[in-house]
Design an enzyme around this catalytic site. Structure first.
Site, PDB file in Angstrom:
ATOM      1  N   HIS A 138       0.830  -1.210   0.000  1.00  0.00           N
ATOM      2  CA  HIS A 138       0.000   0.000   0.000  1.00  0.00           C
ATOM      3  C   HIS A 138       0.868   1.265   0.000  1.00  0.00           C
ATOM      4  CE1 HIS A 138      -3.614   2.431   1.155  1.00  0.00           C
ATOM      5  NE2 HIS A 138      -2.689   3.195   1.704  1.00  0.00           N
ATOM      6  N   GLU A 139       1.782   1.332   0.969  1.00  0.00           N
ATOM      7  CA  GLU A 139       2.615   2.531   1.076  1.00  0.00           C
ATOM      8  C   GLU A 139       3.540   2.667  -0.135  1.00  0.00           C
ATOM      9  OE1 GLU A 139       1.631   4.663   3.082  1.00  0.00           O
ATOM     10  OE2 GLU A 139       0.476   3.382   4.442  1.00  0.00           O
ATOM     11  N   HIS A 161       1.763   4.494  -2.801  1.00  0.00           N
ATOM     12  CA  HIS A 161       1.880   5.944  -2.597  1.00  0.00           C
ATOM     13  C   HIS A 161       3.273   6.424  -3.017  1.00  0.00           C
ATOM     14  CE1 HIS A 161      -1.846   6.820  -0.524  1.00  0.00           C
ATOM     15  NE2 HIS A 161      -1.623   5.936   0.432  1.00  0.00           N
ATOM     16  N   GLU A 196      -4.544   7.945  -2.995  1.00  0.00           N
ATOM     17  CA  GLU A 196      -5.033   6.687  -2.415  1.00  0.00           C
ATOM     18  C   GLU A 196      -5.432   5.695  -3.511  1.00  0.00           C
ATOM     19  OE1 GLU A 196      -4.543   6.214   0.657  1.00  0.00           O
ATOM     20  OE2 GLU A 196      -5.738   4.451   1.161  1.00  0.00           O
TER      21      GLU A 196
HETATM   22 CO    CO Z   1      -2.973   5.318   1.918  1.00  0.00          CO
END
Ligand code: CO
Length: 503
Positions: free
Chosen positions: A268-269, A272, A298
């Site tokens: 997830h990170e 980003h 996001e």
């Molecule tokens: Co996020």
């Protein structure tokens, strides 16, 4: 040519200088959320407040208004997407917002955020909402003042939402979230009624922190996170932050008895981080070098985490490697592993929620913070209201505030109006992912073969390299040729989860 105009060149200089100053503040923020000793938080708050104040002073320098005037920034056609037009338009927007906020309010917010956050960390640990309550009240009050200073379309909340998702109104978001609720609550109920259940105990088998770190790092690098321009560190509450040109930090927390936490957290990170690392570097420090909005940010993290990272084709490639890193998985079939990482079950903690129930967590926070801001709900009544909504939307009982209204970092950090961007992220991700499949061919075939760069390059071309050229809604339309809708996400979830649960 605007690009060579003296006033434009001076603006470029000024904003690059501000970016430099703010990147120093980001370093202090990253440190305060990873390695800062407890007792140092008050002095750190002063350090951050000083830099915030300095940057604010520079952003509100009347000279900027003069320069924007000289370039006639007011009359820029909103359809003009040249680099100079985009920068001028965004500088103007930023300036107009900044001058509406008194310096004292900006500094008080920054200072309050750091102190509220350290109180929250303790309050969460000891299930002590009472300790956090005065800080929540103060945070609400400061956000109330902020919204009043900025002005708003229909309600206070609009002004705050606009800070994270420029151009989006509360009345745009509320109906989309309701549509998701109307479609997903019945799906969640059918899944709950299914006799097929994954065995999630296989994910609780002990795996070492170092193996988790190494595997997650290998995956992050494979999907496109560049460790020569970034790092992975540990924190209590994972986040991603850019500390300046060529420096993108991602963070995670490890649990040796729960493999998916750090693994999907890192993916997830990294999503980003990949966005941050592929913004156009030549425009660093100017709007053309910045991300569009949190809802677009996001969409990148959620796409990699869920649509890619929790797909069967992704694990057809990675599972043999995972079994090498984690020998306890060798007795587990790919099918069982795939089902386990895609368990759907109403739960208490947002960041651990599955793809299907996740948006209900967001809806709850959106409704509560909107009510608190409008004065329809007092800070003191938050824990009770929280419990009521979890019963109503997810059918579960909240045993304490640590697992309830104290779980998220956002309110302690002063961020009200932020939560809807998570759901916008899911919606954007589904719509972009569908389009990527249409344009690139069978993504599953690529993932199965370990090819993640085709998708990553498409995202860089369509999204990352565009900087802040378009507002979020417009960007989605430009890329997918359709306005944002809930349909791709609902369709994606049904297509994936109905067969999995034999529905
Ligand atoms: Co996020």
């Amino acid at each position: 040519m605007i690009a060579h105009h003296k006033a434009y060149v001076e603006l470029l200089d000024r904003f690059k200088h501000i970016a430099l100053l703010e990147s120093i503040e980001e370093v202090l923020t990253w440190d305060s959320r990873t390695y800062l000793p407890n007792c140092a938080s008050e002095y750190r708050a002063d350090q951050i407040a000083l830099l915030t104040g300095m940057a604010h002073e520079k952003r509100t320098d009347p000279r900027i208004a003069q320069l924007l005037n000289e370039l006639d920034a007011d009359s820029i056609n909103t359809e003009d997407i040249s680099v100079e037009a985009v920068n001028l338009r965004e500088w103007k927007r930023d300036y107009d917002k900044q001058v509406k906020l008194p310096k004292q309010l900006v500094e008080e917010k920054a200072c309050t955020a750091v102190k509220a956050q350290s109180t929250w960390v303790e309050a969460r640990k000891t299930n002590n909402f009472g300790a956090f309550k005065p800080w929540l009240k103060k945070t609400l009050d400061l956000n109330h003042q902020t919204a009043e200073c900025l002005g708003y379309e229909n309600e206070l909340y609009d002004a705050l939402l606009d800070l994270y998702e420029p151009g989006v109104l509360t009345c745009d978001v509320a109906p989309v979230l309701s549509q998701l609720r109307n479609e997903l609550v019945p799906l969640i109920q059918s899944i709950a009624g299914s006799s097929k259940k994954p065995d999630i105990s296989i994910l609780e088998r002990e795996t070492s922190k170092s193996a988790q770190r190494n595997f997650a790092s290998e995956v992050a690098a494979a999907i496109g996170f560049d460790f020569n321009q970034g790092r992975l560190d540990e924190t209590a509450h994972p986040f991603c932050i850019g500390l300046g040109l060529n420096d993108t930090r991602i963070t995670t927390r490890f649990n040796e008895n729960y493999l998916p936490g750090a693994l999907f957290g890192v993916i997830h990170e990294a999503g980003h981080g990949i966005y941050d690392q592929n913004l156009p570097k030549e425009h660093y420090g100017t709007p053309m070098g910045q991300y569009v909005s949190l809802g677009i940010h996001e969409s990148q993290s959620r796409m990699w985490e869920n649509m890619v990272g929790r797909s069967r084709s992704f694990w057809e490639y990675w599972y043999p490697k995972a079994c090498e890193y984690f020998p306890v998985l060798k007795t587990v079939t790919l099918d069982d592993f795939y089902f386990a990482i895609n368990e759907v079950k109403p739960s208490l903690i947002r960041v651990e929620a599955d793809e299907v129930t996740y948006n209900m967590h967001i809806l709850i926070r959106f409704e509560l913070e909107r009510a608190m801001l409008n004065g329809d709900l007092s800070a003191a009544d938050l824990p009770g209201a929280w419990k009521e909504k979890y019963r109503k939307y997810l059918g579960i009982d909240v045993p304490n505030d640590t697992k309830g209204c104290l779980q998220d970092i956002h309110w302690s950090g002063g961020m009200i109006g932020y939560f809807p961007t998570y759901s916008l992220g899911n919606l954007n991700a589904a719509q972009l992912f569908r389009k990527a499949g249409e344009e690139l061919g069978d993504l599953d075939d690529m993932f199965q073969a370990g090819d993640f760069s085709t998708l990553k390059n498409w995202l860089t071309e369509q999204i990352h390299s565009q900087g802040r050229r378009y507002r979020s809604g417009k960007l989605i339309e430009v890329v997918t040729h359709e306005p944002l809708s809930a349909e791709p996400l609902i369709d994606y979830l049904k297509t994936k989860y109905m067969p999995l649960y034999g529905l």
